[in-house]
Design an enzyme around this catalytic site. Structure first.
Site, short mmCIF file in Angstrom:
data_model
loop_
_atom_site.label_atom_id
_atom_site.label_comp_id
_atom_site.label_asym_id
_atom_site.label_seq_id
_atom_site.Cartn_x
_atom_site.Cartn_y
_atom_site.Cartn_z
N ARG A 172 -2.92 -0.28 3.63
CA ARG A 172 -2.95 0.90 2.76
C ARG A 172 -1.57 1.16 2.16
O ARG A 172 -0.56 1.08 2.86
CB ARG A 172 -3.44 2.13 3.52
CG ARG A 172 -4.86 1.97 3.98
CD ARG A 172 -5.57 3.27 4.31
NE ARG A 172 -6.86 2.93 4.92
CZ ARG A 172 -7.93 2.53 4.24
NH1 ARG A 172 -7.89 2.44 2.91
NH2 ARG A 172 -9.05 2.20 4.88
N ASP A 173 -1.57 1.50 0.86
CA ASP A 173 -0.32 1.87 0.19
C ASP A 173 0.20 3.17 0.81
O ASP A 173 -0.56 4.11 1.06
CB ASP A 173 -0.56 2.03 -1.31
CG ASP A 173 0.74 2.03 -2.10
OD1 ASP A 173 0.99 1.06 -2.83
OD2 ASP A 173 1.52 3.01 -1.97
N ILE A 174 1.51 3.24 1.03
CA ILE A 174 2.12 4.42 1.66
C ILE A 174 2.08 5.64 0.74
O ILE A 174 2.18 6.77 1.21
CB ILE A 174 3.57 4.07 2.09
CG1 ILE A 174 4.03 4.92 3.24
CG2 ILE A 174 4.53 4.11 0.92
CD1 ILE A 174 5.31 4.40 3.91
N ASN A 215 1.53 -5.54 -10.89
CA ASN A 215 2.70 -5.19 -11.70
C ASN A 215 3.69 -6.34 -11.61
O ASN A 215 3.97 -6.86 -10.53
CB ASN A 215 3.35 -3.90 -11.16
CG ASN A 215 2.46 -2.69 -11.34
OD1 ASN A 215 1.73 -2.58 -12.32
ND2 ASN A 215 2.50 -1.78 -10.37
N VAL A 227 8.54 -3.78 -5.46
CA VAL A 227 8.65 -4.70 -4.31
C VAL A 227 8.39 -6.10 -4.83
O VAL A 227 7.30 -6.38 -5.38
CB VAL A 227 7.63 -4.33 -3.20
CG1 VAL A 227 7.74 -5.32 -2.04
CG2 VAL A 227 7.85 -2.90 -2.70
N HIS A 274 1.93 -8.90 -4.87
CA HIS A 274 0.90 -8.06 -4.25
C HIS A 274 -0.07 -7.55 -5.29
O HIS A 274 0.31 -7.25 -6.42
CB HIS A 274 1.52 -6.86 -3.51
CG HIS A 274 2.43 -6.02 -4.35
ND1 HIS A 274 3.74 -6.37 -4.61
CD2 HIS A 274 2.23 -4.85 -5.00
CE1 HIS A 274 4.30 -5.45 -5.37
NE2 HIS A 274 3.40 -4.51 -5.64
N HIS A 315 -2.61 -4.51 -6.17
CA HIS A 315 -3.08 -3.16 -5.85
C HIS A 315 -4.60 -3.16 -6.04
O HIS A 315 -5.09 -3.59 -7.10
CB HIS A 315 -2.51 -2.13 -6.83
CG HIS A 315 -1.03 -1.96 -6.78
ND1 HIS A 315 -0.42 -0.87 -6.18
CD2 HIS A 315 -0.02 -2.72 -7.27
CE1 HIS A 315 0.89 -0.97 -6.32
NE2 HIS A 315 1.16 -2.08 -6.98
#
Ligand code: 5GP
Ligand code: ZN
Length: 119
Positions: A34-36, A92, A101, A105, A107
């Site tokens: 999970r994204d923070i 991205n 980052v 990755h 999303h």
């Protein structure tokens, strides 16, 4: 060397278990957590265990891992039950696109009307 862990990389540290994350799926080649700072009710990051700075360099250097990330993104959407309502997969690439980052990755965003969302 391409694909090797980077000492200063946040997501390599998550892969190594040095930084905790709420993991929702894992495979031999990928991790989904999970994204923070979630931008939608479902906001999960899917990463390859190998280090490449962005999606295109991952696809060029390790096409199998790139395919695994995409396959896992779809499985996350099913597991989170957003596949029928619709979801978005975003990579991205570069600071001007909002990448912060530099470990490739995806999303996976869903759970609300996404048509106006920019993640
Ligand atoms: P980017 O902006 O590079 O496309 O996406 C990086 C994402 O990583 C951001 O959405 C940000 O909220 C997320 N993030 C940054 N630090 C952490 C962390 O320590 N743990 C988790 N789970 N997500 C993080
Ligand atoms: Zn990394």
């Amino acid at each position: 060397m391409a694909g090797e862990p980077q000492a200063d990389c946040l997501f390599c540290k998550i892969v190594a278990g040095e930084i905790p994350a709420t993991i929702v799926r894992e495979t031999d080649t990928t991790l989904a957590f999970r994204d923070i700072n979630p931008q939608a009710p479902t906001h999960v990051l899917v990463i390859p265990r190998v280090h490449y700075p962005d999606a295109a360099s991952l696809a060029a250097g390790d096409p199998g891992a790139a395919a695994d990330v995409l396959r896992e993104a779809g499985k996350v959407a099913s597991q989170e039950q957003v596949n029928e309502s619709g979801y978005r997969i975003i990579f991205n690439s570069g600071p001007g696109a909002g990448q912060t980052v530099f470990h490739a990755h995806a999303h996976v965003l869903g759970g609300q009307d996404l048509r106006r969302l920019v993640a």
